[in-house]
Design an enzyme around this catalytic site. Structure first.
Site, PDB file in Angstrom:
ATOM      1  N   ASP A  36      20.366   9.299  -6.938  1.00 30.06           N
ATOM      2  CA  ASP A  36      19.464  10.081  -7.773  1.00 30.06           C
ATOM      3  C   ASP A  36      19.038  11.309  -6.959  1.00 30.06           C
ATOM      4  OD1 ASP A  36      17.593  10.829  -9.780  1.00 30.06           O
ATOM      5  OD2 ASP A  36      17.211   8.735 -10.246  1.00 30.06           O
ATOM      6  N   GLY A  46      20.233  -2.943  -6.443  1.00 32.97           N
ATOM      7  CA  GLY A  46      21.118  -2.347  -7.431  1.00 32.97           C
ATOM      8  C   GLY A  46      22.598  -2.462  -7.170  1.00 32.97           C
TER       9      GLY A  46
END
Length: 188
Positions: free
Chosen positions: A107, A48
């Site tokens: 997250d 990512g």
């Protein structure tokens, strides 16, 4: 790839390309000031962080070195357990080095927390985090973030390195997916 290419798969844009570019310049300037005269090693978290790490490094005016780690967390379904396995370790010895971990999104924070403990055990001179996106409502552990791009809602997001089933990473913005994309239902 842009908004038109997504058709009905895009629910809405959360962070535009212009907002991303402005934030990259702002973060690069701050990092340049903070690490002036020091030899910083940017450590990207694959896959990512590829977009943000490349763009951040290009926006910086000081020379930087880069390395990459890939880690995988295991759990049931889409939930992370915090049990982590290193898939690709650093090629660089970080003992005595200034390390800036570049992450696309925080997250739950469980995997990054494990990774930071692992890196800290290797004796770096300093260890800081640059996270381009963070979901505060999803946090299970507190991650000290020195450089933050954007706090975003706890929704499923794609674009600018963030994916769904390895798709949408190459969007120049961050948006939410329409529910039919991940629920298997056809759009109405």
């Amino acid at each position: 790839m842009d908004e038109k290419d997504m058709g009905t798969d895009l629910a809405r844009v959360l962070v535009t390309e212009d907002e991303i570019n402005a934030k990259l310049r702002e973060l690069a300037d701050q990092i340049d000031r903070d690490y002036e005269g020091r030899d910083v090693l940017l450590v990207g978290v694959l896959k990512g962080a590829v977009m943000v790490m490349a763009d951040l490094a290009r926006a910086m005016h000081s020379p930087v070195k880069m390395d990459w780690m890939a880690v995988s967390s295991y759990g049931s379904g889409t939930k992370s357990s915090g049990v982590v396995r290193i898939l690709k370790d650093l090629d660089t010895d970080i003992a005595g080095r200034d390390i800036l971990v570049v992450e696309d999104i925080i997250d739950s924070g469980l995997t990054l927390s494990w990774m930071l403990a692992n890196l800290a055990s290797r004796g770096p001179a300093s260890l800081e985090v640059c996270a381009f996106f963070r979901k505060p409502e999803a946090a299970k552990v507190d991650i000290p973030v020195k450089y933050l791009g954007f706090d975003i809602p706890n929704e499923f997001v794609v674009g600018y390195g963030l994916d769904y089933a390895e798709r949408y990473r190459n969007l120049p913005f961050v948006g939410t997916l329409a529910e039919h994309v991940y629920s298997g239902a056809k759009p109405h």
